[in-house]
Design an enzyme around this catalytic site. Structure first.
Site, PDB file in Angstrom:
ATOM      1  N   ARG A 125       7.691  -4.129   4.741  1.00 39.89           N
ATOM      2  CA  ARG A 125       6.800  -3.312   3.913  1.00 39.89           C
ATOM      3  C   ARG A 125       6.116  -2.299   4.825  1.00 39.89           C
ATOM      4  O   ARG A 125       6.303  -2.312   6.037  1.00 39.89           O
ATOM      5  CB  ARG A 125       5.779  -4.155   3.132  1.00 39.89           C
ATOM      6  CG  ARG A 125       5.399  -5.495   3.657  1.00 39.89           C
ATOM      7  CD  ARG A 125       4.509  -5.510   4.868  1.00 39.89           C
ATOM      8  NE  ARG A 125       3.362  -4.616   4.758  1.00 39.89           N
ATOM      9  CZ  ARG A 125       2.735  -4.097   5.777  1.00 39.89           C
ATOM     10  NH1 ARG A 125       3.141  -4.350   7.014  1.00 39.89           N
ATOM     11  NH2 ARG A 125       1.711  -3.303   5.611  1.00 39.89           N
ATOM     12  N   ASP A 154       0.995   5.142   0.822  1.00 44.20           N
ATOM     13  CA  ASP A 154       2.368   4.989   0.365  1.00 44.20           C
ATOM     14  C   ASP A 154       2.870   6.234  -0.346  1.00 44.20           C
ATOM     15  O   ASP A 154       4.080   6.430  -0.478  1.00 44.20           O
ATOM     16  CB  ASP A 154       2.472   3.778  -0.561  1.00 44.20           C
ATOM     17  CG  ASP A 154       2.364   2.478   0.209  1.00 44.20           C
ATOM     18  OD1 ASP A 154       3.408   1.891   0.509  1.00 44.20           O
ATOM     19  OD2 ASP A 154       1.244   2.064   0.523  1.00 44.20           O
ATOM     20  N   ASN A 169      -2.666   3.846  -1.888  1.00 46.26           N
ATOM     21  CA  ASN A 169      -2.581   2.847  -0.821  1.00 46.26           C
ATOM     22  C   ASN A 169      -2.857   1.479  -1.429  1.00 46.26           C
ATOM     23  O   ASN A 169      -3.163   1.350  -2.622  1.00 46.26           O
ATOM     24  CB  ASN A 169      -3.575   3.168   0.297  1.00 46.26           C
ATOM     25  CG  ASN A 169      -3.318   2.352   1.554  1.00 46.26           C
ATOM     26  OD1 ASN A 169      -2.219   2.351   2.102  1.00 46.26           O
ATOM     27  ND2 ASN A 169      -4.333   1.638   2.018  1.00 46.26           N
TER      28      ASN A 169
END
Length: 337
Positions: free
Chosen positions: A48, A234, A244
């Site tokens: 991730r 992100d 985020n």
């Protein structure tokens, strides 16, 4: 003693992933040879972090090509497999970006895809160092050349990238300059990426830290215990709105009230200039059991429903600057990305 952490590597015909779901208790590596395995690993958060997902997306196309060859797939089957990878996590723009960087090269052959994917990994590593330097310079210029108390949310270090990290990379650079007093690490619910992963990295680096519940972040900030907060992202919209890990917005609001810097640190590839603002960012919802169960045991009433978004969006007006490998965008002063 500091040591190099490798969250993702390419090894001839497979992706090697450090299983982040088992940290900090177990350090185990998984060998990924199929698209189904990779999609599952991404959705389970074995790997991730936006930059690491970008690299995973690029290497994943190679995995798909190898599967297509051994399985005698049609072009349609190959496209479907690559699409399933691209869409495995909708909020994080880097996953699809990584796929898109190498997908047009499929006609040139496997080697061309592999070499470009390796190049993306190298570029991410270089970008990490650039962001670390730019972010550290920005903070010391704004706050004075002195040791700082910092707060960070989720994990944005080596585990989320192929290098030193984004927001955590800035903190590591400040530590190298002896300008870190202490780091407040939000535990980051529901999957504890702060207490499990960020604390683990800081321990390895020898950086002083303490873990705080997410609900204590505002108190730490408003009581003067924090000089600045740093997060990753992100997806960042053209106007600076940033998605985020859930809980980032609360940190930004507290920083705004306390009048201290709130930085978003992410590579240029995380900036999605095709969307004007955060309203266009799709927010991934996580399953109920991540909140209702802990260590395999039910901790909430059976059948309890949850509101469990994986991300939130911080409006640009609460962001002091967005740090990329290119520059510090002064969002608070009206600079656009």
């Amino acid at each position: 003693m500091s040591r190099q952490i490798k969250a993702i590597e390419w090894d001839a015909d497979k992706i090697v992933l450090l299983d982040q779901t088992l940290l900090p208790g177990v350090e185990k590596y998984l060998e990924i040879r199929t698209i189904a395995e990779l999609v599952g690993a991404i959705q389970r958060l074995v790997v991730r972090g936006a930059p690491a997902l970008g690299v995973a997306g690029a290497f994943g196309v190679v995995i798909a090509l190898d599967e297509a060859k051994t399985g005698n797939w049609s072009d349609g089957q190959l496209d479907k497999a690559i699409d399933s990878l691209k869409d495995a996590r909708p909020t994080a723009v880097n996953l699809a970006w990584g796929v898109n960087q190498v997908r047009p090269l499929i006609g040139l052959g496997r080697d061309a895809v592999v070499q470009t994917a390796l190049k993306l990994a190298d570029e991410d590593r270089d970008a990490n160092f650039a962001m670390g330097s730019i972010g550290a310079d920005w903070l010391l210029r704004e706050l004075g050349d002195r040791p700082l108390n910092l707060l960070t949310h989720c994990n944005t270090g080596s585990l989320a990238t192929t290098g030193s990290g984004t927001a955590l990379g800035v903190i590591k650079e400040l530590h190298n300059r002896q300008r870190v007093k202490e780091v407040f690490v939000d535990e980051t619910r529901p999957l504890m990426q702060g207490s499990r992963l960020t604390a683990w990295e800081l321990e390895i680096e020898g950086i002083p830290y303490r873990i705080a519940p997410d609900s204590a972040a505002a108190t730490a900030i408003l009581s003067g215990k924090v000089d600045a907060a740093l997060i990753g992202a992100d997806r960042i919209a053209l106007n600076g709105d940033s998605a985020n890990k859930i809980g980032s917005l609360g940190v930004a609001l507290a920083c705004s009230i306390a009048k201290i810097p709130f930085l978003v640190v992410a590579p240029e590839s995380t900036v999605d200039r095709s969307i004007l603002n955060g309203d266009s960012i799709s927010i991934e919802m996580r399953p109920d059991h991540e909140i209702t169960r802990f260590a395999g045991k039910q901790i909430a009433p059976a059948g309890a429903r949850t509101f469990n978004p994986a991300f939130d969006v911080t409006p640009a007006k609460f962001i002091s600057a967005v740090i990329t490998e290119k520059k510090a965008y002064e969002i608070a002063k009206g600079e656009v990305l």
